[in-house]
Design an enzyme around this catalytic site. Structure first.
Site, PDB file in Angstrom:
ATOM      1  N   CYS A  24      -6.021   1.832   5.981  1.00 52.41           N
ATOM      2  CA  CYS A  24      -6.638   0.579   6.419  1.00 52.41           C
ATOM      3  C   CYS A  24      -6.023   0.179   7.770  1.00 52.41           C
ATOM      4  O   CYS A  24      -5.059   0.799   8.227  1.00 52.41           O
ATOM      5  CB  CYS A  24      -6.384  -0.513   5.375  1.00 52.41           C
ATOM      6  SG  CYS A  24      -4.672  -1.095   5.316  1.00 52.41           S
ATOM      7  N   GLU A  81       0.963   3.858   1.853  1.00 50.34           N
ATOM      8  CA  GLU A  81       1.471   4.227   3.178  1.00 50.34           C
ATOM      9  C   GLU A  81       2.628   3.335   3.613  1.00 50.34           C
ATOM     10  O   GLU A  81       3.629   3.810   4.151  1.00 50.34           O
ATOM     11  CB  GLU A  81       0.367   4.129   4.243  1.00 50.34           C
ATOM     12  CG  GLU A  81      -0.841   4.974   3.982  1.00 50.34           C
ATOM     13  CD  GLU A  81      -1.964   4.207   3.292  1.00 50.34           C
ATOM     14  OE1 GLU A  81      -3.123   4.428   3.664  1.00 50.34           O
ATOM     15  OE2 GLU A  81      -1.680   3.388   2.389  1.00 50.34           O
ATOM     16  N   CYS A 135      -2.154  -0.448   7.581  1.00 51.51           N
ATOM     17  CA  CYS A 135      -1.373   0.781   7.452  1.00 51.51           C
ATOM     18  C   CYS A 135      -1.472   1.621   8.725  1.00 51.51           C
ATOM     19  O   CYS A 135      -0.486   2.214   9.160  1.00 51.51           O
ATOM     20  CB  CYS A 135      -1.835   1.578   6.238  1.00 51.51           C
ATOM     21  SG  CYS A 135      -1.480   0.741   4.678  1.00 51.51           S
ATOM     22  N   HIS A 163       0.856  -1.187   0.000  1.00 53.20           N
ATOM     23  CA  HIS A 163       0.000   0.000   0.000  1.00 53.20           C
ATOM     24  C   HIS A 163       0.893   1.238   0.000  1.00 53.20           C
ATOM     25  O   HIS A 163       2.042   1.190   0.475  1.00 53.20           O
ATOM     26  CB  HIS A 163      -0.882   0.020   1.244  1.00 53.20           C
ATOM     27  CG  HIS A 163      -1.949  -1.018   1.261  1.00 53.20           C
ATOM     28  ND1 HIS A 163      -3.008  -0.976   2.144  1.00 53.20           N
ATOM     29  CD2 HIS A 163      -2.139  -2.135   0.514  1.00 53.20           C
ATOM     30  CE1 HIS A 163      -3.795  -2.016   1.941  1.00 53.20           C
ATOM     31  NE2 HIS A 163      -3.280  -2.735   0.961  1.00 53.20           N
TER      32      HIS A 163
END
Length: 153
Positions: free
Chosen positions: A87, A59, A90, A57
Site C-alpha cells: 500500500c 511490510e 508501506c 502491516h
C-alpha cells in the site's frame, strides 16, 4: 556429504509462511520477508487486529525488525519479498528504508501504491525507488486472499 551444503533461503517461501500464519490468527493473510546477503533479517505477517495498530502491516513489521537487526534506519542492500503489492504507507517506508529490490506476488488494484494508485516510485518527490518485480507467485497469493475472505462471508 548431504547436509553440508547450505540450502538457499527463498524469500517468497518465508513470506507465504508468514501470510499463512497471519490468516490462522484471523489477520488478512499477507506476509513479508527481508533478506540481506541471503540471510533473513526481518519477517512478519499482518498483525493490525492483534496489536490494534493500523500500521502493523507485514511490510512495516518486517522493516522494523530488519532495521533493528542492522542497527540502522537504512537497509540499502536488502530485498523485500511480500505476498501483496504494498500500500502507499508501506511503499513509502520501503523507500525511506532504501530497500534495494521489492518482489511482490499479487497486484492490488484497489489498495496498492507501487504499480497502482499513487505509483509512489514514479513520483518526482520520491527520494529512493527500489527495483520492483511484481506478479511472482501471483495466483497462489490471490487464492490465499480469496479463500480467507470467502470463509468470512
Amino acid at each position: 556429504m548431504a547436509g553440508d551444503t547450505p540450502v538457499p533461503v527463498s524469500g517468497f517461501d518465508i513470506a507465504f509462511a508468514e501470510a499463512e500464519a497471519a490468516g490462522a490468527r484471523g489477520e488478512v493473510p499477507i506476509g513479508a520477508a527481508i533478506l540481506l546477503d541471503g540471510q533473513v533479517i526481518g519477517r512478519a505477517g499482518n498483525r493490525t487486529r492483534e496489536l490494534n495498530d493500523p500500521t502493523a502491516h507485514a511490510e512495516m513489521l518486517a522493516i522494523r525488525a530488519a532495521c533493528a537487526s542492522q542497527g540502522s534506519e537504512r537497509i540499502g542492500g536488502a530485498d523485500l519479498y511480500v505476498t501483496l503489492e504494498p500500500c502507499p504507507m508501506c511503499g513509502t517506508a520501503i523507500s525511506f528504508a532504501r530497500i534495494r529490490r521489492l518482489y511482490y506476488a499479487a497486484p492490488d488494484p484497489k489498495g496498492g501504491g507501487v504499480e497502482h494508485g499513487p505509483r509512489l516510485y514514479h513520483q518526482p518527490t520520491c527520494h529512493h525507488a527500489p527495483e520492483v518485480y511484481g506478479g511472482i507467485r501471483e495466483g497462489e497469493a490471490a487464492e490465499m486472499l480469496r479463500a480467507f475472505f470467502r470463509e468470512r462471508r
